[in-house]
Design a protein around this motif. Sequence first.
Motif, PDB file in Angstrom:
ATOM      1  N   GLY A 105       0.834  -1.285   0.284  1.00 19.46           N
ATOM      2  CA  GLY A 105       0.109  -0.043   0.166  1.00 19.46           C
ATOM      3  C   GLY A 105       0.798   1.320  -0.058  1.00 19.46           C
ATOM      4  O   GLY A 105       1.661   1.522  -0.904  1.00 19.46           O
ATOM      5  N   ALA A 106       0.741   2.061   0.825  1.00 18.93           N
ATOM      6  CA  ALA A 106       1.482   3.346   1.071  1.00 18.93           C
ATOM      7  C   ALA A 106       2.739   3.219   1.809  1.00 18.93           C
ATOM      8  O   ALA A 106       3.679   3.889   1.977  1.00 18.93           O
ATOM      9  N   ARG A 107       3.099   1.826   2.334  1.00 17.18           N
ATOM     10  CA  ARG A 107       4.343   1.566   3.009  1.00 17.18           C
ATOM     11  C   ARG A 107       5.132   0.833   2.379  1.00 17.18           C
ATOM     12  O   ARG A 107       4.946   0.114   1.472  1.00 17.18           O
ATOM     13  N   THR A 108       6.501   0.937   2.744  1.00 19.07           N
ATOM     14  CA  THR A 108       7.676   0.043   2.173  1.00 19.07           C
ATOM     15  C   THR A 108       8.213  -0.451   3.279  1.00 19.07           C
ATOM     16  O   THR A 108       8.554   0.142   4.208  1.00 19.07           O
ATOM     17  N   VAL A 109       8.154  -1.625   3.321  1.00 20.90           N
ATOM     18  CA  VAL A 109       8.855  -2.744   4.423  1.00 20.90           C
ATOM     19  C   VAL A 109      10.088  -3.317   3.868  1.00 20.90           C
ATOM     20  O   VAL A 109      10.320  -3.651   2.943  1.00 20.90           O
ATOM     21  N   ARG A 110      10.973  -3.547   4.912  1.00 28.30           N
ATOM     22  CA  ARG A 110      12.256  -4.505   4.500  1.00 28.30           C
ATOM     23  C   ARG A 110      11.917  -5.958   5.136  1.00 28.30           C
ATOM     24  O   ARG A 110      11.503  -6.083   6.084  1.00 28.30           O
ATOM     25  N   VAL A 111      12.096  -7.000   4.320  1.00 28.24           N
ATOM     26  CA  VAL A 111      11.830  -8.315   4.584  1.00 28.24           C
ATOM     27  C   VAL A 111      13.113  -9.126   4.643  1.00 28.24           C
ATOM     28  O   VAL A 111      13.834  -9.034   3.501  1.00 28.24           O
ATOM     29  N   ALA A 112      13.233  -9.869   5.302  1.00 30.20           N
ATOM     30  CA  ALA A 112      14.243 -10.861   5.534  1.00 30.20           C
ATOM     31  C   ALA A 112      13.984 -11.983   5.204  1.00 30.20           C
ATOM     32  O   ALA A 112      12.920 -12.669   5.597  1.00 30.20           O
ATOM     33  N   VAL A 113      14.478 -12.423   4.020  1.00 31.59           N
ATOM     34  CA  VAL A 113      13.964 -13.612   3.118  1.00 31.59           C
ATOM     35  C   VAL A 113      15.261 -14.696   3.581  1.00 31.59           C
ATOM     36  O   VAL A 113      16.451 -14.707   3.305  1.00 31.59           O
ATOM     37  N   PRO A 114      14.682 -16.144   4.110  1.00 30.55           N
ATOM     38  CA  PRO A 114      15.590 -17.163   4.667  1.00 30.55           C
ATOM     39  C   PRO A 114      16.007 -17.579   3.112  1.00 30.55           C
ATOM     40  O   PRO A 114      15.035 -17.763   2.173  1.00 30.55           O
ATOM     41  N   ALA A 115      17.075 -18.474   3.319  1.00 33.25           N
ATOM     42  CA  ALA A 115      17.492 -18.967   1.812  1.00 33.25           C
ATOM     43  C   ALA A 115      16.540 -20.309   1.790  1.00 33.25           C
ATOM     44  O   ALA A 115      16.091 -21.037   2.795  1.00 33.25           O
ATOM     45  N   GLY A 116      16.258 -20.675   0.500  1.00 32.04           N
ATOM     46  CA  GLY A 116      15.622 -22.031   0.155  1.00 32.04           C
ATOM     47  C   GLY A 116      14.107 -21.951   0.120  1.00 32.04           C
ATOM     48  O   GLY A 116      13.420 -22.858   0.248  1.00 32.04           O
ATOM     49  N   LEU A 117      13.540 -20.728   0.300  1.00 32.03           N
ATOM     50  CA  LEU A 117      12.117 -20.780   0.026  1.00 32.03           C
ATOM     51  C   LEU A 117      11.675 -21.106  -1.265  1.00 32.03           C
ATOM     52  O   LEU A 117      12.499 -20.996  -2.455  1.00 32.03           O
ATOM     53  N   ARG A 118      10.582 -21.691  -1.433  1.00 29.01           N
ATOM     54  CA  ARG A 118      10.014 -22.299  -2.980  1.00 29.01           C
ATOM     55  C   ARG A 118       8.630 -21.517  -3.170  1.00 29.01           C
ATOM     56  O   ARG A 118       7.993 -20.807  -2.539  1.00 29.01           O
ATOM     57  N   THR A 119       8.497 -21.326  -4.461  1.00 19.95           N
ATOM     58  CA  THR A 119       7.107 -20.716  -5.209  1.00 19.95           C
ATOM     59  C   THR A 119       5.936 -21.783  -4.387  1.00 19.95           C
ATOM     60  O   THR A 119       6.164 -22.702  -4.511  1.00 19.95           O
ATOM     61  N   GLY A 120       5.016 -20.803  -4.171  1.00 17.23           N
ATOM     62  CA  GLY A 120       3.740 -21.331  -3.662  1.00 17.23           C
ATOM     63  C   GLY A 120       3.909 -21.544  -2.056  1.00 17.23           C
ATOM     64  O   GLY A 120       2.892 -21.638  -1.486  1.00 17.23           O
ATOM     65  N   GLU A 121       5.136 -21.318  -1.442  1.00 20.02           N
ATOM     66  CA  GLU A 121       4.963 -21.165   0.028  1.00 20.02           C
ATOM     67  C   GLU A 121       4.649 -19.809   0.478  1.00 20.02           C
ATOM     68  O   GLU A 121       4.531 -18.774  -0.138  1.00 20.02           O
ATOM     69  N   HIS A 122       4.529 -19.548   1.821  1.00 24.26           N
ATOM     70  CA  HIS A 122       4.219 -18.200   2.163  1.00 24.26           C
ATOM     71  C   HIS A 122       5.097 -18.018   3.573  1.00 24.26           C
ATOM     72  O   HIS A 122       5.593 -18.752   4.240  1.00 24.26           O
ATOM     73  N   LEU A 123       5.730 -16.673   3.342  1.00 25.40           N
ATOM     74  CA  LEU A 123       6.590 -16.062   4.368  1.00 25.40           C
ATOM     75  C   LEU A 123       5.599 -15.001   5.583  1.00 25.40           C
ATOM     76  O   LEU A 123       5.038 -14.318   5.037  1.00 25.40           O
ATOM     77  N   ARG A 124       5.809 -15.589   6.758  1.00 29.36           N
ATOM     78  CA  ARG A 124       5.028 -14.667   7.845  1.00 29.36           C
ATOM     79  C   ARG A 124       5.737 -13.192   8.162  1.00 29.36           C
ATOM     80  O   ARG A 124       6.807 -13.366   8.267  1.00 29.36           O
ATOM     81  N   LEU A 125       5.046 -12.348   7.911  1.00 22.95           N
ATOM     82  CA  LEU A 125       5.702 -11.155   8.368  1.00 22.95           C
ATOM     83  C   LEU A 125       4.780 -10.648   9.722  1.00 22.95           C
ATOM     84  O   LEU A 125       3.892 -10.222   9.496  1.00 22.95           O
ATOM     85  N   ARG A 126       5.544 -10.850  10.909  1.00 21.91           N
ATOM     86  CA  ARG A 126       5.142 -10.521  11.958  1.00 21.91           C
ATOM     87  C   ARG A 126       4.522  -9.094  12.183  1.00 21.91           C
ATOM     88  O   ARG A 126       5.188  -8.313  11.899  1.00 21.91           O
ATOM     89  N   GLY A 127       3.117  -9.044  12.411  1.00 26.34           N
ATOM     90  CA  GLY A 127       2.834  -7.384  12.532  1.00 26.34           C
ATOM     91  C   GLY A 127       2.618  -6.741  11.270  1.00 26.34           C
ATOM     92  O   GLY A 127       2.575  -5.385  11.429  1.00 26.34           O
TER      93      GLY A 127
END
Length: 244
Positions: A105-127
């Motif tokens: 939306g109007a925000r820009t957040v920085r996300v720490a992405v762990p190695a080994g994520l696959r397409t179709g998985e979901h990464l939880r962004l706390r809060g």
Amino acid sequence: MSAIRSTSDAAAVREALSILGLHGATDAAALKAAFRAAVKAARPDQAGGDAERFRRVIAAYRLIQAHAPARPSLAAPAERPTPRPVLGLSPMQALAGARVELRLGARTVRVAVPAGLRTGEHLRLRGGATDGSDLYLAVLIRPEDGLSVMGDDLFMSWPTPSRLLDEGGRVEIETHAGARSAWITPEMAAPARVRFKDMGLPARGPHPAGHLFVTLTPSSEAPSAAEDMLVRFTRAWAPERLAA
């Protein structure tokens, strides 16, 4: 008989999802995004593409669509939920992990992405949601810099002298992990392809380490072994290193 057919159909759908790089049930938007990424990476007229893989991707997508009414996750819900934001990654970011900026939306957040994520998985962004609750980001790995991802595996192409493909011999390939060599024989079926074990996406959770598949494309402009050695020598002994 119907139970046997149902079990067979379920296995076929699971295999089709795996071909698109998906693991488990997903919604229609994520399915379409995964199909577009997979079919683009497999196009035979693109670097790293392959006609047989291209046909398998299209067949897999059609099979999933044909079974959509039997799969609740693909059926249109009574109330359409707000689509989850997609976390787009390059193959290298999926390999090694990264910190990426994501527009929400109007925000820009920085996300720490762990190695080994696959397409179709979901990464939880706390809060990460606007109401302070957790936000789940759908992962999509897009082709980039000649690399593409399907499931656990990486795919790329490498220009190889036609003479070497015809006569066989040792080929030097620059991979994401550095130079690797492989021996090829004239009997290899076209398109010639070599596999480097455990050089795909790293193992994560229930997923094993993937492999790297390299399609060798005929090229009259590919560097000779001596030219390739000179390039690698020049790269290793840069002026800064010589002055050290």
